[in-house]
Motif scaffolding. Structure first.
Motif, mmCIF file in Angstrom:
data_model
loop_
_atom_site.group_PDB
_atom_site.id
_atom_site.type_symbol
_atom_site.label_atom_id
_atom_site.label_comp_id
_atom_site.label_asym_id
_atom_site.label_seq_id
_atom_site.Cartn_x
_atom_site.Cartn_y
_atom_site.Cartn_z
ATOM 1 N N THR A 72 0.959 -0.968 0.043
ATOM 2 C CA THR A 72 0.156 0.037 0.182
ATOM 3 C C THR A 72 0.761 1.170 0.137
ATOM 4 N N PRO A 73 0.255 2.337 -0.096
ATOM 5 C CA PRO A 73 1.206 3.557 -0.152
ATOM 6 C C PRO A 73 1.896 3.712 1.394
ATOM 7 N N HIS A 74 3.017 4.157 1.479
ATOM 8 C CA HIS A 74 3.872 4.431 2.612
ATOM 9 C C HIS A 74 3.050 4.662 4.034
ATOM 10 N N PRO A 75 2.195 5.698 4.046
ATOM 11 C CA PRO A 75 1.803 6.091 5.266
ATOM 12 C C PRO A 75 0.611 5.183 5.774
ATOM 13 N N LEU A 76 0.341 4.175 4.910
ATOM 14 C CA LEU A 76 -0.691 3.185 5.042
ATOM 15 C C LEU A 76 0.066 1.680 5.324
ATOM 16 N N HIS A 77 1.107 1.680 5.581
ATOM 17 C CA HIS A 77 1.822 0.166 5.859
ATOM 18 C C HIS A 77 1.416 -0.205 7.483
ATOM 19 N N ALA A 78 1.324 0.743 8.278
ATOM 20 C CA ALA A 78 1.339 0.348 9.586
ATOM 21 C C ALA A 78 0.021 -0.354 10.049
ATOM 22 N N GLU A 79 -1.002 0.014 9.749
ATOM 23 C CA GLU A 79 -2.167 -0.491 10.155
ATOM 24 C C GLU A 79 -2.387 -2.266 9.726
ATOM 25 N N PRO A 80 -2.326 -2.382 8.350
ATOM 26 C CA PRO A 80 -2.374 -3.754 7.976
ATOM 27 C C PRO A 80 -1.201 -4.591 8.603
ATOM 28 N N PRO A 96 9.187 2.432 1.842
ATOM 29 C CA PRO A 96 10.038 2.424 2.963
ATOM 30 C C PRO A 96 9.025 1.818 3.933
ATOM 31 N N MET A 97 9.639 1.379 5.129
ATOM 32 C CA MET A 97 8.994 0.513 6.275
ATOM 33 C C MET A 97 7.535 1.214 6.772
ATOM 34 N N ALA A 98 7.762 2.437 6.758
ATOM 35 C CA ALA A 98 6.639 3.593 7.230
ATOM 36 C C ALA A 98 6.986 4.879 6.586
ATOM 37 N N ALA A 99 6.147 5.762 6.768
ATOM 38 C CA ALA A 99 6.320 7.117 6.567
ATOM 39 C C ALA A 99 6.978 8.045 8.001
ATOM 40 N N ASN A 100 7.131 7.319 9.121
ATOM 41 C CA ASN A 100 7.504 7.851 10.108
ATOM 42 C C ASN A 100 7.986 6.614 11.261
ATOM 43 N N VAL A 101 8.821 7.181 12.007
ATOM 44 C CA VAL A 101 9.558 6.191 12.879
ATOM 45 C C VAL A 101 8.392 5.611 14.159
ATOM 46 N N ARG A 336 13.784 0.612 9.940
ATOM 47 C CA ARG A 336 13.223 1.515 10.682
ATOM 48 C C ARG A 336 14.607 2.491 10.728
ATOM 49 N N ALA A 337 15.720 2.045 10.475
ATOM 50 C CA ALA A 337 17.049 2.967 10.420
ATOM 51 C C ALA A 337 16.871 3.967 9.400
ATOM 52 N N VAL A 338 16.337 3.141 8.028
ATOM 53 C CA VAL A 338 16.346 4.191 7.025
ATOM 54 C C VAL A 338 15.235 5.113 7.230
ATOM 55 N N VAL A 339 13.931 4.757 7.844
ATOM 56 C CA VAL A 339 12.928 5.870 8.152
ATOM 57 C C VAL A 339 13.674 6.981 9.103
ATOM 58 N N GLU A 340 14.443 6.505 10.024
ATOM 59 C CA GLU A 340 14.832 7.317 10.834
ATOM 60 C C GLU A 340 15.924 8.448 10.398
ATOM 61 N N LEU A 341 16.390 7.680 9.450
ATOM 62 C CA LEU A 341 17.444 8.779 8.556
ATOM 63 C C LEU A 341 16.685 9.639 7.817
ATOM 64 N N PHE A 342 15.899 9.298 6.935
ATOM 65 C CA PHE A 342 15.234 10.446 6.139
ATOM 66 C C PHE A 342 14.143 11.309 6.980
ATOM 67 N N SER A 343 13.950 10.779 8.019
ATOM 68 C CA SER A 343 13.022 11.877 9.079
ATOM 69 C C SER A 343 13.832 12.682 9.632
#
Length: 361
Positions: A72-80, A96-101, A336-343
């Protein structure tokens, strides 16, 4: 061996790549597909002869699944991902794993609570030249990795952002070039150099005025190892030029990969047209091997459908990791490390200061 029963959540552009990859893996049985759009779910399921669903909970309850892939689109990864983990289903999520840490942490917590495996797609790790670099570093051929460069000069047409309603917006995409086109190379950078300790960065929108998000970003990194890194990533070059990752070592030797030539491919729209190549190799005594490496890279590329092949390799690794009870190639911690880096790069730009990345306890 009885194959792992796998469902796919998200029947959009990248979903077609996962479906093709799943059908090429004997260790996996592709059995169900889910999308909120009933017509798209039905057409997709019919194409691949799997059961269609429009509700994740219903698929998890009635699909007899052991694992799901989320596209799904990145911000919609967490719920499913959390729903699947809570029902004891293993999860492989697109980059990415998600849009935020915070979403990454919630996904990881759910997986740990039920003991399921959570992995993240980063199939470019499996490119032959990337594997060659990793092996050289682990063998000590460049000494200690001390300086790294991620350089992307790519392009996205305005039509790309119009192709899906979620693209190019902060709330539905989570970001721009850093979130969408850069995670593969950010993952490779961290895989080769180790965790980041501090980052300072900026982003801009150079020539996509109808898009909210970044099309260009630059950053400087200090790694926990003491090494340094530099990032220039952009989709504002027309035509696209190249994408590279180079690593320079304490003995003066350098190794590098051109992961993409021209503009990076668009999942479900274009294909990988040019081979990833070893483009830099100054290992003492091995400098003469560069032409041979490039010939090998071209031969490997010609023998496969690269657009689906490397996804299939990573999905196979993930499925095997479930059987072998070992971590997958790309773990939730890696994602998570990738998301943390771009965040941190976004935060550094917004706060006009460097951002420290403390080790996660």
């Amino acid at each position: 061996m009885i194959p792992i029963r796998v469902g796919l959540i998200g029947c959009g552009k990248v979903g077609s790549i996962h479906a093709a990859a799943l059908q090429a893996i004997p260790e996996a049985e592709f059995v169900a597909a889910c999308d909120a759009n009933a017509d798209r779910a039905g057409a997709f399921a019919a194409k691949y002869s799997v059961a269609p669903f429009t509700d994740v909970a219903a698929m998890l309850k009635g699909g007899g699944l052991e694992a799901v892939i989320i596209g799904t689109p990145h911000p919609l990864h967490a719920e499913p991902a959390i729903r699947a983990a809570e029902t004891g289903v293993h999860v492989l999520v697109e980059k990415p794993m998600a849009a935020n840490v915070a979403d990454c942490d919630a996904m990881t917590a759910a997986a740990r609570k039920t003991g399921v495996t959570l992995g993240v797609i980063s199939q470019r790790r499996l490119f032959e030249p990337v594997q060659r670099i990793k092996a050289a570093i682990e063998a000590g051929k460049i000494g200690t990795p001390m300086l790294a460069l991620f350089l992307q000069y790519s392009w996205r047409e305005p039509s790309y952002y119009h192709s899906d309603p979620w693209r190019g917006k902060w709330d539905t995409e989570g970001g721009g070039v850093l979130v969408n086109q850069s995670p593969h190379q950010l993952d490779i950078l961290l895989w080769l150099m180790g965790p980041a300790a501090e980052v300072s960065g900026y982003w801009a929108n150079v020539n996509h005025p109808n898009v909210e998000v970044d099309d260009t970003a630059v950053a400087s990194i200090r790694f926990r190892s003491g090494g340094l890194g530099s990032i220039i990533t952009s989709v504002s070059q027309k035509p696209g030029l190249f994408t590279k990752v180079h690593v320079h070592g304490s003995n003066g030797a350098s190794v590098g990969v051109e992961t993409d030539r021209g503009a990076t491919f668009i999942a479900g729209v274009s294909t990988i047209a040019e081979p990833p190549l070893t483009d830099l190799w100054t290992v003492p005594g091995e400098e003469h091997l560069l032409p041979r490496f490039q010939d090998d890279d071209r031969s490997a590329f010609a023998a496969v459908d690269a657009t689906a092949h490397y996804h299939a390799l990573q999905i196979r690794d993930f499925v095997r990791s479930l059987r072998d009870q070992r971590p997958p190639l790309v773990t939730a911690e890696d994602g998570r490390a990738v998301v943390e880096l771009f965040s941190a790069i976004y935060r550094s730009n917004n706060e006009r200061r460097s951002i420290s990345l403390a080790p996660k306890s």
